[in-house]
Design a protein around this motif. Sequence first.
Motif, short mmCIF file in Angstrom:
data_model
loop_
_atom_site.label_atom_id
_atom_site.label_comp_id
_atom_site.label_asym_id
_atom_site.label_seq_id
_atom_site.Cartn_x
_atom_site.Cartn_y
_atom_site.Cartn_z
N GLY A 5 7.58 36.76 5.53
CA GLY A 5 7.81 35.24 5.65
C GLY A 5 7.91 34.36 4.37
O GLY A 5 7.81 33.34 4.38
N THR A 31 7.47 39.88 10.48
CA THR A 31 6.09 39.43 10.61
C THR A 31 6.08 37.94 11.38
O THR A 31 7.18 37.45 11.58
CB THR A 31 5.60 39.21 9.32
OG1 THR A 31 6.22 38.03 8.61
CG2 THR A 31 5.52 40.41 8.34
N SER A 82 7.51 38.80 0.88
CA SER A 82 6.80 37.26 0.41
C SER A 82 5.60 38.21 -0.44
O SER A 82 5.20 39.36 -0.39
CB SER A 82 5.89 37.04 1.94
OG SER A 82 4.86 38.05 2.23
N MET A 83 4.93 37.43 -1.22
CA MET A 83 3.78 37.79 -2.08
C MET A 83 2.77 38.30 -1.58
O MET A 83 2.01 39.26 -1.80
CB MET A 83 3.66 36.62 -3.16
CG MET A 83 4.70 36.03 -4.14
SD MET A 83 5.39 37.34 -4.97
CE MET A 83 6.90 37.53 -4.26
N HIS A 84 2.44 37.86 -0.07
CA HIS A 84 1.51 38.50 0.78
C HIS A 84 1.73 39.97 0.98
O HIS A 84 0.90 40.92 0.65
CB HIS A 84 1.32 37.70 1.94
CG HIS A 84 0.44 38.28 3.06
ND1 HIS A 84 1.08 39.16 4.20
CD2 HIS A 84 -0.89 38.53 3.08
CE1 HIS A 84 0.03 39.53 4.74
NE2 HIS A 84 -1.03 39.28 4.17
N THR A 85 2.95 40.14 1.35
CA THR A 85 3.31 41.64 1.91
C THR A 85 3.59 42.60 0.68
O THR A 85 3.09 43.40 0.63
CB THR A 85 4.76 41.52 2.60
OG1 THR A 85 4.41 40.83 4.02
CG2 THR A 85 5.21 42.95 2.74
N ARG A 117 10.62 37.22 -3.29
CA ARG A 117 11.10 35.84 -3.43
C ARG A 117 9.93 34.87 -3.40
O ARG A 117 8.87 34.76 -2.73
CB ARG A 117 11.89 35.66 -2.25
CG ARG A 117 12.62 34.37 -2.62
CD ARG A 117 11.87 33.06 -2.48
NE ARG A 117 12.36 31.96 -3.39
CZ ARG A 117 11.72 30.79 -3.52
NH1 ARG A 117 10.59 30.52 -3.19
NH2 ARG A 117 12.05 30.05 -4.50
C1 LIG Z 1 9.24 27.72 4.99
C2 LIG Z 1 8.36 28.80 4.23
C3 LIG Z 1 8.84 29.20 3.11
C4 LIG Z 1 7.89 30.17 2.41
N1 LIG Z 1 8.38 30.87 1.08
C5 LIG Z 1 7.61 31.51 0.65
C6 LIG Z 1 7.94 32.23 -0.44
O1 LIG Z 1 9.25 32.23 -0.94
N2 LIG Z 1 7.44 33.27 -0.87
C7 LIG Z 1 6.30 33.69 -0.63
O2 LIG Z 1 5.56 34.62 -1.03
N3 LIG Z 1 5.89 33.13 0.52
C8 LIG Z 1 6.41 32.17 1.06
N4 LIG Z 1 5.74 31.47 2.26
C9 LIG Z 1 4.26 31.73 2.79
C10 LIG Z 1 4.56 32.91 3.54
O3 LIG Z 1 5.16 32.86 4.71
C11 LIG Z 1 2.71 33.36 3.61
O4 LIG Z 1 2.23 33.50 2.51
C12 LIG Z 1 2.67 34.30 4.80
O5 LIG Z 1 1.35 34.54 4.99
C13 LIG Z 1 3.35 35.42 4.55
O6 LIG Z 1 3.03 36.48 5.59
P1 LIG Z 1 3.91 38.04 5.66
O7 LIG Z 1 3.82 38.68 4.46
O8 LIG Z 1 3.05 38.59 6.60
O9 LIG Z 1 5.12 37.37 6.22
C14 LIG Z 1 6.72 30.44 2.95
C15 LIG Z 1 6.09 29.99 4.31
C16 LIG Z 1 7.21 29.02 4.84
C17 LIG Z 1 6.75 28.58 6.14
#
Ligand SMILES: Cc1cc2nc3c(=O)[nH]c(=O)nc-3n(C[C@H](O)[C@H](O)[C@H](O)COP(=O)(O)O)c2cc1C
Length: 185
Positions: A5, A31, A82-85, A117
């Motif tokens: 995300g 995700t 994402s930083m989470h992943t 990113r």
């Molecule tokens: C429009 C949008 C843009 C986002 N951009 C980022 C980003 O650039 N980097 C990042 O780490 N998280 C970003 N996020 C937050 C992640 O989606 C959030 O931390 C999420 O829990 C990640 O989960 P995942 O790693 O399971 O996909 C963004 C969220 C949204 C809705």
Amino acid sequence: MGISGASGVIYGIRLLEVLKKLGYETHLVMTPAAKVTIAAETDYSSDSVEKLGSKVYRINDIAADISSGSYQMHGMILIPCSMHTLGALASGIADNLMLRAAEVTLKERRPLIVVPRETPLSLIHLENMVRVSRAGAIVVPAMPAFYERPKSIDDIVNHLVGKVLDLLQIEHNLFKRWEGMSADK
Ligand SMILES: Cc1cc2nc3c(=O)[nH]c(=O)nc-3n(C[C@H](O)[C@H](O)[C@H](O)COP(=O)(O)O)c2cc1C
């Protein structure tokens, strides 16, 4: 391929489009946050993105073939990551199929390309990139290059996707390669 995300889901979508065009088999997992970001940033629906993958998995399908090292695959790309992943991967947490497939890719010493990113980056983000890099991942930050004089967002997206394909030794013509500066420039 995993799409998480972070902003820049278009990178993952473009990679899927190109690999499909080139005739490669892709296994896709996204995700829930990736689906939110697809809706926020693009005109694609999550369903249409899923149709680009040869095989699509549910994020909670922890028993899927790609969760086992015995399943043969060439490598994995987390794009965007994402930083989470990134943090979960760096910590050995594999509580969804994307993370499990990524840790399997690392343990089996197959290529794992991570396209993080975020900006600016905290020390935690930077250290997590170092950790996954030490474990064998190739970290390819989504950073545009300007020596190619991009004319559009498409050019910028294609450049990054082309760099990923280069790392997988997949031929493409997504960008013009640098050939040095001519004397008259
Ligand atoms: C429009 C949008 C843009 C986002 N951009 C980022 C980003 O650039 N980097 C990042 O780490 N998280 C970003 N996020 C937050 C992640 O989606 C959030 O931390 C999420 O829990 C990640 O989960 P995942 O790693 O399971 O996909 C963004 C969220 C949204 C809705």
